[in-house]
Structures are given as structure tokens and as C-alpha cells.
Design a protein around this motif. Structure first.
Motif, short mmCIF file in Angstrom:
data_model
loop_
_atom_site.label_atom_id
_atom_site.label_comp_id
_atom_site.label_asym_id
_atom_site.label_seq_id
_atom_site.Cartn_x
_atom_site.Cartn_y
_atom_site.Cartn_z
N SER A 279 -4.12 2.09 -9.68
CA SER A 279 -2.72 1.76 -9.36
C SER A 279 -2.62 1.19 -7.95
O SER A 279 -1.95 0.18 -7.72
CB SER A 279 -1.86 3.02 -9.51
N SER A 283 -1.61 -2.64 -7.12
CA SER A 283 -0.37 -2.86 -6.36
C SER A 283 -0.67 -3.75 -5.16
O SER A 283 0.11 -4.63 -4.82
CB SER A 283 0.27 -1.53 -5.98
N TRP A 291 6.00 0.70 -6.73
CA TRP A 291 5.78 1.79 -7.70
C TRP A 291 4.65 2.68 -7.25
O TRP A 291 4.74 3.91 -7.36
CB TRP A 291 5.52 1.24 -9.10
N SER A 318 2.57 3.63 -13.15
CA SER A 318 2.59 2.49 -12.22
C SER A 318 1.48 1.49 -12.53
O SER A 318 1.65 0.28 -12.35
CB SER A 318 2.50 2.97 -10.77
#
Ligand SMILES: CC(C)(COP(=O)(O)OP(=O)(O)OC[C@H]1O[C@@H](n2cnc3c(N)ncnc32)[C@H](O)[C@@H]1OP(=O)(O)O)[C@@H](O)C(=O)NCCC(=O)NCCS
Length: 378
Positions: A279, A283, A291, A318
Motif C-alpha cells: 500500500s 501510494s 488512503w 488502500s
């Protein structure tokens, strides 16, 4: 002879012998067939992991090639199943659709009435491929998009993304999903797998067992938690709230925070370690950091406040959102992976079967209670 009642929710009860998955909840260890999940997450693929779960050992190169080809060749859905997918009301959720469609698959399966080992392996190949297809096809149908034909040259993970989006996925997206599928593939006697084994043990069929398992997976205390995590993040966003303040208020209102806690793990869920890292990486790569950042803030707060750790579902939310996947597909994607574990357990159960039939501690009215005639009832 019946013995005293177990802990509520069968906590701590050993209900089967199994050679598939070993968990040490105190040490935070998860292994499939003795191989640590961290090794599999780094080095394996969903196909190889599924081979491992079904055969008890890693394949050699030729075996893996044959296994992968058989999975790819099993990407066939009877047109009647696609018609069925078209027939559901707009209000249907993908989990309801998956549960119903998997139940219907048995009626189109050449081995429908054969419950022997080899037939169940053949059915497991088909179910593994078909579950991914059903999830992807239904998502396109409900969006008014054309169905995308499977591509036998793609892996299970990449083919799913291809059939979902109609474009070839990036290597990063394919590998991220592949690792997520490895991490979700099996988890000993979790609720859905236990449900599958109970159904299989009646000598019913594997489609019934998997249909029941999907029903169990759907609940927010089990697989449904990954969707609930994302809905929480969206609610925070909509309210324009501070994530920690929002969650603190939920705790004050005695609400549970989805994606935290576990019946077995007393340490961090080893699967969450990988999902957190994925995640975070996604990201950063995508520039959509909100998130992950909020998830991390919530995690640190819940760790400190409740001494609870993130479980497998917390960072899948996420991760999948950053991959562009709709929220109500998260739990179906859990099934796209967990079918490998369900199948392994059903086959293991049937290879050495005995009906699973526990007892209940009776806490109702005393026996014998009188049968009161209707005229004398108040
Ligand atoms: C996973 C789960 C169902 C395990 O349940 P369980 O072993 O029966 O544990 P309990 O629900 O009895 O929880 C034990 C205590 O921790 C608290 N707790 C557990 N999970 C919690 C959470 N996610 N948020 C807040 N409190 C939690 C309970 O309120 C309970 O507190 P109490 O003893 O003061 O009443 C539970 O932790 C949960 O509901 N988590 C949220 C849903 C989720 O993420 N499910 C996916 C699991 S992989």
C-alpha cells in the motif's frame, strides 16, 4: 460422549487434523505446507502457491508449467452462466452474485455427480478459474461494458485485471495482485474454510461447499472487513474529519474498527506486513497518498489505544483502491484467491472423511417441560 462446552465461538478448539496450513498466533507465523508466508510472498506466484496447497509440495518447472496451463485452459464459462449474471437486479452486490453463480456452476460441470478425488481436483481447477471470471464479467456487465475474453497467456492475477479493465495491466499491478492472492490463499480453519469442510463432510459436492464458504466470507467479521475498511476511509473523507478523531469517536461509541483484531494472532498478522508495504509503495508511485497515510495514522492510534494489530483486511483496502478497484469487489477478490485454500481443504476432508457433527450444551427450558394444550395457554 459429549463434553463440556468450548469457549464461545469455538475459541481455541482444534476441530480437525490438517496438513495444509500452520499458524502460530503468538509468534505471528503463517505457513502453507510448512513454508513461511514471507518466503512465498517474495518468491512465489499464485499458481505455484495453489500447486503447493493442493499437492503438498512445490512443483518442479515442468509441473508448474502444466499446472499453469491447466488453470488457464479452465477459463471457460458456459454462456448460460453469463446470461444468469445479466439477469440479476441492479441492486445485487458482487458477493451475492458470486455466491449465486458459483452455486449454479455445478449444473454445468461435467463432473457434477463425481465426488472422487480426481474429479474434485478437476472441479477445483475450473472453480479457481471461473470465480475470477465471474467477478470480472459481472463488474463489466453492471457497468454496461462488453465482456472481455480471457487471455490464456496471462497469469491468474493479470488475467483477472485484464478481464476487469479491458486493458493489459502493468507489471506492478499484476504483481501486486499476485502477492495479495498468495497472502489470502489459505488460513487454516477460518470461518469460510470451516464452513466448506462441514458441507463437504456430509458428502455433498465441492460447489455446495464453496457456495457456503462464499456466504461465510461475505460477513463483515470475516472477508467483508476489507470493504468495511474502505467505507470507513470514505466516510472520514466525506465528513472532512481527522482520521484519528473519527476513529476515537467510534471507539467511544463502542464500535469495532474493521481491519483490526484477530482470533488467532496475538502479534501482527504477517500478511498485513506485506499489504502495508505494498500500500505504501503504490501510494508513493501513484501520488495518491491519502488512503495509505490515513490508514497508517489509524493503525498507530489503534495499536496504542486498544493494543490491537491490523489484520489482512486493513491494508488490502488502500492497496486495492490505489489499483483502481471498486470497493464492492474487495471481498469477491478475497474469494478469487481463497478458492485455492477452500479446494485444498475440501479435497483433504474427503480424502479421509467423517461427518462433522458437534454437540451443543443445552441451555433451554428444563426437560421434561409439559406440552400445554392450546386451550390452556395464556
Ligand atoms: C476478527 C474478530 C472478529 C475476532 O473476534 P474475536 O476473537 O471474537 O474477538 P472479540 O470480538 O471477542 O474481541 C475481543 C475484545 O477486543 C475488542 N476488539 C476486537 N476487535 C476489535 C476491533 N476491530 N475494534 C475495536 N475493538 C475490537 C472487542 O470489543 C473485545 O473487547 P471486550 O473484551 O472489551 O468486549 C474481531 O477482532 C473483529 O470484529 N475485528 C473487526 C472485523 C475484522 O477486521 N475482521 C477480519 C478478520 S481477519
Amino acid at each position: 460422549m459429549a463434553t463440556a462446552v468450548a469457549g464461545k465461538g469455538l475459541e481455541g478448539i482444534v476441530a480437525a487434523n490438517s496438513g495444509i496450513c500452520w499458524i502460530d498466533g503468538d509468534a505471528g507465523i503463517l505457513s502453507y505446507r510448512g513454508i513461511d508466508i514471507h518466503e512465498l510472498a517474495v518468491h512465489s506466484t499464485f499458481e505455484e502457491t495453489t500447486y503447493l496447497l493442493w499437492n503438498g509440495r512445490l512443483p518442479n518447472a515442468a509441473e508448474l508449467q502444466e499446472f499453469t496451463a491447466q488453470l488457464a485452459q479452465s477459463r471457460i464459462l458456459d454462456p448460460k452462466i453469463v446470461d444468469l449474471l445479466r439477469s440479476f437486479p441492479a441492486s445485487a452486490t458482487p458477493m451475492e452474485v458470486l455466491r449465486t453463480a458459483v452455486s449454479a456452476l455445478s449444473m454445468y460441470d461435467a463432473d457434477e455427480n463425481d465426488n472422487l478425488h480426481d474429479a474434485n481436483v478437476r472441479k477445483s481447477f475450473r472453480l479457481t478459474s471461473q470465480i475470477g471470471m465471474i467477478v470480472a464479467i459481472y463488474d463489466r456487465l453492471r457497468k454496461g461494458l462488453a465482456v472481455v475474453e480471457p487471455d490464456p497467456t496471462l497469469t491468474h492475477a493479470a488475467n483477472f485485471l485484464w478481464m476487469l479493465n479491458g486493458e493489459k495491466p502493468s507489471d506492478t499491478a499484476s504483481r501486486t495482485l499476485d502477492v495479495a492472492l498468495i497472502l489470502h490463499a489459505d488460513h487454516e480453519l477460518n470461518a469460510s474454510t470451516f464452513a466448506a469442510r462441514v458441507i463437504a463432510a456430509t458428502l455433498s459436492d465441492i460447489h455446495s461447499a464453496v457456495t457456503g464458504a462464499i456466504g461465510a466470507l461475505k460477513g463483515p467479521l470475516h472477508g467483508g472487513a476489507n470493504e468495511a475498511v474502505m467505507r470507513l476511509l470514505y466516510a472520514i473523507d466525506k465528513a472532512g474529519a481527522d482520521p484519528v478523531t473519527y476513529v476515537r469517536e467510534m471507539l467511544a461509541a463502542k464500535k469495532k474498527i474493521s481491519g483490526f483484531g484477530h482470533r488467532v494472532y496475538k502479534t501482527e498478522d504477517p500478511r498485513a506486513t506485506h499489504l502495508r508495504a505494498m500500500s505504501e509503495r503504490l501510494s508513493k508511485d501513484s501520488g495518491l497518498t491519502k488512503w495509505y497515510d490515513w490508514s497508517r495514522q489509524i493503525e498507530l492510534f489503534i495499536n496504542a489505544e486498544k493494543k490491537l494489530n491490523a489484520n489482512v483486511d486493513f491494508y488490502s483496502a488502500s492497496t486495492y483502491t490505489t489499483l483502481g478497484i471498486d470497493v464492492d469487489l474487495f471481498t469477491p477478490i478475497f474469494a478469487v484467491s481463497r478458492i485455492s485454500g477452500w479446494a485444498a481443504h475440501v479435497i483433504e476432508q474427503l480424502d479421509d472423511n467423517r461427518l462433522i457433527r458437534p454437540r451443543a450444551e443445552y441451555i433451554g427450558p428444563a426437560y421434561p417441560s409439559p406440552y400445554v394444550p392450546m386451550a390452556n395457554r395464556g
